[in-house]
Design a protein around this motif. Structure first.
Motif, PDB file in Angstrom:
ATOM      1  N   PRO A   1       0.804  -1.227   0.000  1.00 38.22           N
ATOM      2  CA  PRO A   1       0.000   0.000   0.000  1.00 38.22           C
ATOM      3  C   PRO A   1       0.839   1.280   0.000  1.00 38.22           C
ATOM      4  CG  PRO A   1      -0.792  -1.517   1.676  1.00 38.22           C
ATOM      5  CD  PRO A   1       0.471  -2.084   1.130  1.00 38.22           C
ATOM      6  N   ARG A   2       2.075   1.183   0.425  1.00 38.11           N
ATOM      7  CA  ARG A   2       2.937   2.364   0.433  1.00 38.11           C
ATOM      8  C   ARG A   2       3.655   2.544  -0.896  1.00 38.11           C
ATOM      9  NH1 ARG A   2       5.228   2.316   6.571  1.00 38.11           N
ATOM     10  NH2 ARG A   2       3.257   1.699   7.481  1.00 38.11           N
ATOM     11  N   ALA A   3       3.962   1.459  -1.573  1.00 40.05           N
ATOM     12  CA  ALA A   3       4.731   1.535  -2.814  1.00 40.05           C
ATOM     13  C   ALA A   3       3.851   1.718  -4.044  1.00 40.05           C
ATOM     14  CB  ALA A   3       5.580   0.280  -2.975  1.00 40.05           C
ATOM     15  N   LEU A   4       2.667   1.156  -4.055  1.00 44.39           N
ATOM     16  CA  LEU A   4       1.814   1.236  -5.242  1.00 44.39           C
ATOM     17  C   LEU A   4       1.457   2.655  -5.660  1.00 44.39           C
ATOM     18  CD1 LEU A   4      -0.559  -1.839  -4.886  1.00 44.39           C
ATOM     19  CD2 LEU A   4       1.326  -1.508  -6.490  1.00 44.39           C
ATOM     20  N   PRO A   5       1.149   3.565  -4.742  1.00 44.68           N
ATOM     21  CA  PRO A   5       0.833   4.930  -5.181  1.00 44.68           C
ATOM     22  C   PRO A   5       1.960   5.604  -5.953  1.00 44.68           C
ATOM     23  CG  PRO A   5       0.083   4.627  -2.943  1.00 44.68           C
ATOM     24  CD  PRO A   5       0.860   3.401  -3.319  1.00 44.68           C
ATOM     25  N   VAL A   6       3.185   5.238  -5.677  1.00 40.82           N
ATOM     26  CA  VAL A   6       4.314   5.835  -6.397  1.00 40.82           C
ATOM     27  C   VAL A   6       4.229   5.504  -7.878  1.00 40.82           C
ATOM     28  CG1 VAL A   6       6.829   5.789  -6.630  1.00 40.82           C
ATOM     29  CG2 VAL A   6       5.792   5.782  -4.363  1.00 40.82           C
ATOM     30  N   PHE A   7       3.820   4.300  -8.189  1.00 42.63           N
ATOM     31  CA  PHE A   7       3.747   3.866  -9.580  1.00 42.63           C
ATOM     32  C   PHE A   7       2.419   4.207 -10.244  1.00 42.63           C
ATOM     33  CE2 PHE A   7       6.636   0.882  -7.411  1.00 42.63           C
ATOM     34  CZ  PHE A   7       7.798   1.214  -8.091  1.00 42.63           C
TER      35      PHE A   7
ATOM     36  N   LYS B   1      -0.246   8.096 -13.407  1.00 45.46           N
ATOM     37  CA  LYS B   1      -1.201   7.726 -14.448  1.00 45.46           C
ATOM     38  C   LYS B   1      -2.610   8.222 -14.150  1.00 45.46           C
ATOM     39  CE  LYS B   1       1.544   3.705 -15.442  1.00 45.46           C
ATOM     40  NZ  LYS B   1       1.722   2.300 -15.211  1.00 45.46           N
ATOM     41  N   ILE B   2      -2.861   8.596 -12.913  1.00 46.08           N
ATOM     42  CA  ILE B   2      -4.191   9.046 -12.508  1.00 46.08           C
ATOM     43  C   ILE B   2      -4.206  10.567 -12.445  1.00 46.08           C
ATOM     44  CG2 ILE B   2      -5.889   9.029 -10.647  1.00 46.08           C
ATOM     45  CD1 ILE B   2      -4.870   6.301  -9.837  1.00 46.08           C
TER      46      ILE B   2
END
Length: 116
Positions: free
Chosen positions: A20-26, A30-31
């Protein structure tokens, strides 16, 4: 439990904590989010921090609640003047220590703390 099961358990807990901490970085590049949502997300961290710190100001010492309030006021005034965070924190700590030393606090050498 066997050592293999313990290792898998630790690995699983690490993955659940890290993803949950790393996914927002990627994903965030795109959003596209609106300016209103972006402002809300930026202010959310300040609100959460205030909610965590504010009760501590009043419960720093039940015998001397004014000490915590004085430290909080010091930090707030410096923050409003756009001083760095470390300056605000260290100034509030210095004010609290000063009040303890001036108003009867002595340093207890055996416990490395201030007692009144």
């Amino acid at each position: 439990m066997k050592s293999r099961e313990i290792f898998l358990l630790i690995f699983g807990m690490a993955a659940v904590t890290y993803l949950p901490r790393a996914l927002p970085v990627f994903i965030m590049d795109k959003i596209k989010i609106s300016k209103k949502a972006d402002r809300f997300l930026k202010l959310l961290s300040y609100s959460a921090m205030s909610a965590l710190i504010f009760p501590g100001i009043f419960s720093i010492d039940s015998a001397y609640p004014f000490f915590g309030i004085a430290g909080g006021i010091t930090a707030t005034l410096l923050a409003l003047k756009k001083r760095p965070l470390i300056v605000c924190v260290l100034s509030a700590v210095a004010v609290n220590c000063g009040f303890y030393l001036v108003f009867g606090g002595v340093i207890d050498q055996t416990k490395n703390s201030i007692v009144v």
